[in-house]
Design an enzyme around this catalytic site. Structure first.
Site, short mmCIF file in Angstrom:
data_model
loop_
_atom_site.label_atom_id
_atom_site.label_comp_id
_atom_site.label_asym_id
_atom_site.label_seq_id
_atom_site.Cartn_x
_atom_site.Cartn_y
_atom_site.Cartn_z
N VAL A 61 0.67 -1.12 0.15
CA VAL A 61 -0.60 -0.18 0.20
C VAL A 61 0.55 1.23 0.02
CG1 VAL A 61 -1.44 1.13 1.05
CG2 VAL A 61 -1.85 -0.89 1.29
N ALA A 106 4.52 4.28 2.83
CA ALA A 106 3.98 2.70 1.97
C ALA A 106 4.49 2.14 3.25
CB ALA A 106 5.17 2.94 0.49
N LYS A 107 3.46 0.75 3.09
CA LYS A 107 3.94 -0.51 3.73
C LYS A 107 3.30 -2.15 3.44
CE LYS A 107 5.37 -1.15 8.21
NZ LYS A 107 6.20 -0.35 8.60
N GLY A 108 3.97 -3.11 3.67
CA GLY A 108 3.15 -4.12 3.20
C GLY A 108 3.22 -5.24 3.69
#
Length: 422
Positions: A61, A106-108
């Site tokens: 994301v 962001a991150k995921g």
């Protein structure tokens, strides 16, 4: 009607909306920052050691990149989903902005329990996910880093896979597609301790600004992974005493204190589990947050201090080593009870600052020494801490609100100066 369990996304949006109201954020910019730019969900097949194929689901994301490339960790955990990734991506936007870095958030991650897979399976899962992400990541576009259950080895696999998709003459230009790599593969000396050091340093600076030292202070830590260990190690070296630790497997408490290094040596071969270290000192996990101590460090997962247990907290200071460990409802109770919270976007920002140094080092073809890196890290973190402290004093508000105002204001200015395309 039963209350719906509050998610990390609910929590981050409550925090955001509260501060947007407080600072009278421009309504158009408020709309932009309330949504994520991109949400990528990937289902991909991987062959297991026994020959069977398993399908995994991975996420990335990307919240906002007004200040620079997206930046944020990748975690391997059974609870990874798009909602959690959205919340963590938004927190990363605030964190990088507050730290004054040229990054967005962001991150995921991948939805799996890494304990169930062999090292060769985890390598294939990581490489296949990297390949599936393709151009959604990149050294000047979106730069992943380690997070829960991922480490330098994971980053080395990602970098190698990503670089292998480029033409031979271009490969070395893409080494900084990830940060948190092993030192031998373009990593930064000290990146392993950067987050924990930041937690320790913000605690030290907080006490110093009140004319106190850490000598004799007692602290308790939830989570004894990378962040919990390094924060504890630095605190202990400065005279503080670790009296309780909690992880998913055990909760131990001893007024006499535990040796950080002994606990680390015990947990290292057990995938950071403290189980079996001090069986005679085990207590009911529900008692942990209510223990008498000077400093509480939640350094595990989000939503740990909730409306149900916040009133039990005896520590006058909470230092958020994890992302989003305190719910909005819990924070109201804690603040009413006079507890100070050093918020995650300040307290654990040493990691992303360390990542920025690694990214710069790769980008410029330089190699920095550990002592030089730690001096830079301390200088940067101290500057950010002082800014937040000044905001707290000027506005007579809590630390999270002050940190959010500074972080969001910087992004608001970027939009106002640049305008909205077209």
């Amino acid at each position: 009607m039963a209350n719906k369990k509050e998610t990390m996304y609910d929590n981050v949006m409550k925090q955001y909306n509260k501060v947007a109201d407080y600072m009278d954020l421009d309504p158009n910019i408020r709309k932009i920052l309330s949504v994520t730019n991109n949400e990528i969900i990937i289902h991909f097949p991987v062959r297991m050691d026994n020959g069977d194929v398993e399908i995994f689901t991975g996420y990335r994301v990307q919240h906002n990149n007004a200040l620079g490339p997206y930046k944020g960790g990748l975690r391997y955990h059974a609870d990874v989903d798009v909602e959690a990734a959205k919340a963590l991506a938004i927190w990363m936007t605030w964190k990088t902005s507050l730290a004054g870095l040229p990054y967005g958030g962001a991150k995921g991650g991948i939805q799996l329990d890494p304990r169930k897979y062999s090292i060769t399976e985890l390598e294939r899962i990581t490489r296949r996910f990297t390949y599936a992400l393709g151009e959604n990541i990149g050294a000047e576009h979106d730069i992943p880093a380690p997070d829960v259950n991922t480490n330098a080895q994971t980053m080395a696999w990602i970098a190698d896979t990503y670089m292998s998709t480029k033409s031979p003459s271009e490969r070395s230009k893409h080494q900084h597609v990830v940060t948190g790599k092993p030192v031998g593969s373009g990593g930064l000396e000290g990146r392993d301790r950067a987050t924990g050091f930041g937690v320790y340093l913000t605690i030290r600076l907080y006490h110093e600004s009140r004319g106190e030292s850490l000598q004799g202070k007692t602290f308790i830590v939830q989570g004894f992974g990378n962040v919990g260990y390094w924060a504890s190690k630095f605190l202990e070296a400065d005279g503080a005493k670790l009296i309780a630790v909690q992880d998913a497997h055990a909760t131990i408490h001893d007024e006499a204190g535990f040796s950080v290094e002994d606990l680390f040596e015990h947990s290292k071969p057990r995938k950071n589990s403290i189980a079996g270290f001090a069986d005679d000192k085990e207590i009911d996990p529900k008692e942990f947050f209510g223990l008498e101590c000077d400093i509480l460090i939640p350094a595990a997962l989000g939503n740990q201090i909730t409306e149900e247990n916040a009133a039990n907290v005896k520590a006058p200071l909470i230092a958020e080593g994890a992302n989003g460990p305190t719910t909005d409802a819990a924070e109201k109770i804690l603040l009413e009870n006079g507890v100070t919270i050093i918020p995650d976007i300040l307290c654990n920002s040493g990691g992303v600052i360390g990542s920025y140094f690694e990214w710069l080092q790769n980008r410029n073809g330089e190699l920095w020494q550990l002592d030089e890196i730690m001096i830079r890290l301390e200088k940067k973190l101290t500057g950010v801490f002082k800014k937040v402290e000044n905001e707290v004093n000027e506005r007579q508000t809590d630390w999270r609100t002050a940190a959010y105002v500074l972080a969001i204001y910087r992004i608001e200015m970027a939009y106002k100066q640049r305008g909205i395309f077209p």
